[in-house]
Design an enzyme around this catalytic site. Structure first.
Site, PDB file in Angstrom:
ATOM      1  N   ARG A  91     -59.664 -14.734 -11.366  1.00  0.00           N
ATOM      2  CA  ARG A  91     -59.071 -15.684 -12.296  1.00  0.00           C
ATOM      3  C   ARG A  91     -60.114 -16.542 -12.971  1.00  0.00           C
ATOM      4  O   ARG A  91     -60.059 -16.794 -14.156  1.00  0.00           O
ATOM      5  CB  ARG A  91     -58.092 -16.600 -11.555  1.00  0.00           C
ATOM      6  CG  ARG A  91     -56.802 -15.916 -11.227  1.00  0.00           C
ATOM      7  CD  ARG A  91     -56.058 -16.677 -10.189  1.00  0.00           C
ATOM      8  NE  ARG A  91     -56.675 -16.499  -8.890  1.00  0.00           N
ATOM      9  CZ  ARG A  91     -56.048 -16.673  -7.741  1.00  0.00           C
ATOM     10  NH1 ARG A  91     -54.802 -17.088  -7.725  1.00  0.00           N
ATOM     11  NH2 ARG A  91     -56.668 -16.470  -6.609  1.00  0.00           N
ATOM     12  N   SER A 129     -50.063 -18.087  -6.134  1.00  0.00           N
ATOM     13  CA  SER A 129     -48.814 -18.213  -5.372  1.00  0.00           C
ATOM     14  C   SER A 129     -48.639 -19.651  -4.876  1.00  0.00           C
ATOM     15  O   SER A 129     -47.545 -20.206  -4.925  1.00  0.00           O
ATOM     16  CB  SER A 129     -48.829 -17.263  -4.175  1.00  0.00           C
ATOM     17  OG  SER A 129     -48.902 -15.935  -4.601  1.00  0.00           O
TER      18      SER A 129
HETATM   19  N1  LIG Z   1     -53.171 -14.958 -11.654  1.00  0.00           N
HETATM   20  C1  LIG Z   1     -54.006 -14.041 -11.139  1.00  0.00           C
HETATM   21  N2  LIG Z   1     -54.789 -13.326 -11.951  1.00  0.00           N
HETATM   22  C2  LIG Z   1     -55.657 -12.422 -11.444  1.00  0.00           C
HETATM   23  N3  LIG Z   1     -55.821 -12.162 -10.150  1.00  0.00           N
HETATM   24  C3  LIG Z   1     -55.058 -12.846  -9.302  1.00  0.00           C
HETATM   25  C4  LIG Z   1     -54.107 -13.814  -9.748  1.00  0.00           C
HETATM   26  N4  LIG Z   1     -53.491 -14.350  -8.656  1.00  0.00           N
HETATM   27  C5  LIG Z   1     -54.039 -13.731  -7.601  1.00  0.00           C
HETATM   28  N5  LIG Z   1     -54.975 -12.845  -7.972  1.00  0.00           N
HETATM   29  C6  LIG Z   1     -55.778 -11.990  -7.112  1.00  0.00           C
HETATM   30  O1  LIG Z   1     -54.918 -11.216  -6.332  1.00  0.00           O
HETATM   31  C7  LIG Z   1     -55.491 -10.940  -5.067  1.00  0.00           C
HETATM   32  C8  LIG Z   1     -54.510 -11.343  -3.991  1.00  0.00           C
HETATM   33  O2  LIG Z   1     -54.445 -12.729  -3.970  1.00  0.00           O
HETATM   34  P1  LIG Z   1     -53.445 -13.623  -3.136  1.00  0.00           P
HETATM   35  O3  LIG Z   1     -52.407 -12.806  -2.467  1.00  0.00           O
HETATM   36  O4  LIG Z   1     -54.258 -14.567  -2.323  1.00  0.00           O
HETATM   37  O5  LIG Z   1     -52.741 -14.413  -4.322  1.00  0.00           O
HETATM   38  P2  LIG Z   1     -52.842 -15.936  -4.669  1.00  0.00           P
HETATM   39  O6  LIG Z   1     -52.025 -16.134  -5.888  1.00  0.00           O
HETATM   40  O7  LIG Z   1     -54.283 -16.353  -4.713  1.00  0.00           O
HETATM   41  O8  LIG Z   1     -52.091 -16.570  -3.436  1.00  0.00           O
HETATM   42  P3  LIG Z   1     -52.427 -17.939  -2.651  1.00  0.00           P
HETATM   43  O9  LIG Z   1     -52.238 -19.039  -3.614  1.00  0.00           O
HETATM   44  O10 LIG Z   1     -51.444 -17.921  -1.526  1.00  0.00           O
HETATM   45  O11 LIG Z   1     -53.863 -17.786  -2.194  1.00  0.00           O
HETATM   46  C9  LIG Z   1     -56.814 -11.676  -5.079  1.00  0.00           C
HETATM   47  O12 LIG Z   1     -57.834 -10.777  -5.500  1.00  0.00           O
HETATM   48  C10 LIG Z   1     -56.628 -12.738  -6.113  1.00  0.00           C
HETATM   49  O13 LIG Z   1     -57.848 -13.154  -6.673  1.00  0.00           O
HETATM   50 MG   LIG Z   2     -55.474 -16.608  -2.933  1.00  0.00          MG
END
Ligand SMILES: Nc1ncnc2c1ncn2[C@@H]1O[C@H](COP(=O)(O)OP(=O)(O)OP(=O)(O)O)[C@@H](O)[C@H]1O
Ligand SMILES: [Mg+2]
Length: 158
Positions: A91, A129
């Site tokens: 991100r 998330s």
């Molecule tokens: N909006 C996004 N755009 C691109 N990659 C994302 C995005 N949200 C999460 N990811 C990627 O998806 C993968 C899984 O991430 P994860 O399940 O931790 O999601 P998260 O949104 O970061 O959740 P949390 O906030 O619980 O950490 C990681 O490689 C993370 O960088």
């Molecule tokens: Mg994460």
């Protein structure tokens, strides 16, 4: 040779950022497995069963997207599935340091597996998330940031 990729995460819940990365992966690789990490968080909002159901429903028409769970070392799961690639999303610079460490550690643990990073469309770069859960629980609108099904399920949780 057909290329199988694994996209690991907690997906609690699935966001449109995740969906964007999964669709990019599904275009780039023959098949992509959305691999939900079991036991990552002690107090998840959505159970593993709910997260599986949501992801399967969202990608129901995408025949090369599979939804599965894993526990333990990611490289062990990737090897067990005979996949070649780990997909991760980036991100912002803030994701980089942790992702860089994990990719190099995984490379050391299993030199056969490549980690591939992908950027989401710009409008999804700030979504996580954690932020979705926080904003929703405080009464903020999350439409457009998560699949409609996730929005419905969030409403049922409150
Ligand atoms: N909006 C996004 N755009 C691109 N990659 C994302 C995005 N949200 C999460 N990811 C990627 O998806 C993968 C899984 O991430 P994860 O399940 O931790 O999601 P998260 O949104 O970061 O959740 P949390 O906030 O619980 O950490 C990681 O490689 C993370 O960088
Ligand atoms: Mg994460």
């Amino acid at each position: 040779m057909s290329t199988l990729a694994v996209y690991p995460g907690s997906f609690d819940p699935l966001t449109n950022g995740h969906v964007d990365i999964i669709l990019r992966g599904a275009r780039l690789f023959d098949r992509i497995i959305v691999a939900i990490l079991v036991n990552a968080e002690k107090k998840p909002l959505f159970s593993i069963a709910e997260r599986i159901e949501i992801a399967r429903e969202v990608f129901t028409s995408q025949s090369n997207v599979e939804v599965d769970t894993f526990d333990g070392l990611l490289v062990d799961y990737v090897a067990k599935r005979q996949a070649q690639v780990i997909v991760r999303g980036l991100r912002a610079v803030s994701d980089f340091e942790f992702e860089f460490q994990m990719a190099l550690m995984n490379q050391r643990l299993d030199a056969q597996i490549e980690t591939v990073f992908m950027m989401p469309a710009e409008q999804y770069t700030y979504i996580s998330s954690r932020l979705i859960k926080e904003v929703f629980s405080l009464g903020g609108r999350v439409s457009g940031l998560v699949p409609d099904l996730v929005e419905q399920r969030l409403r049922q949780k409150v």
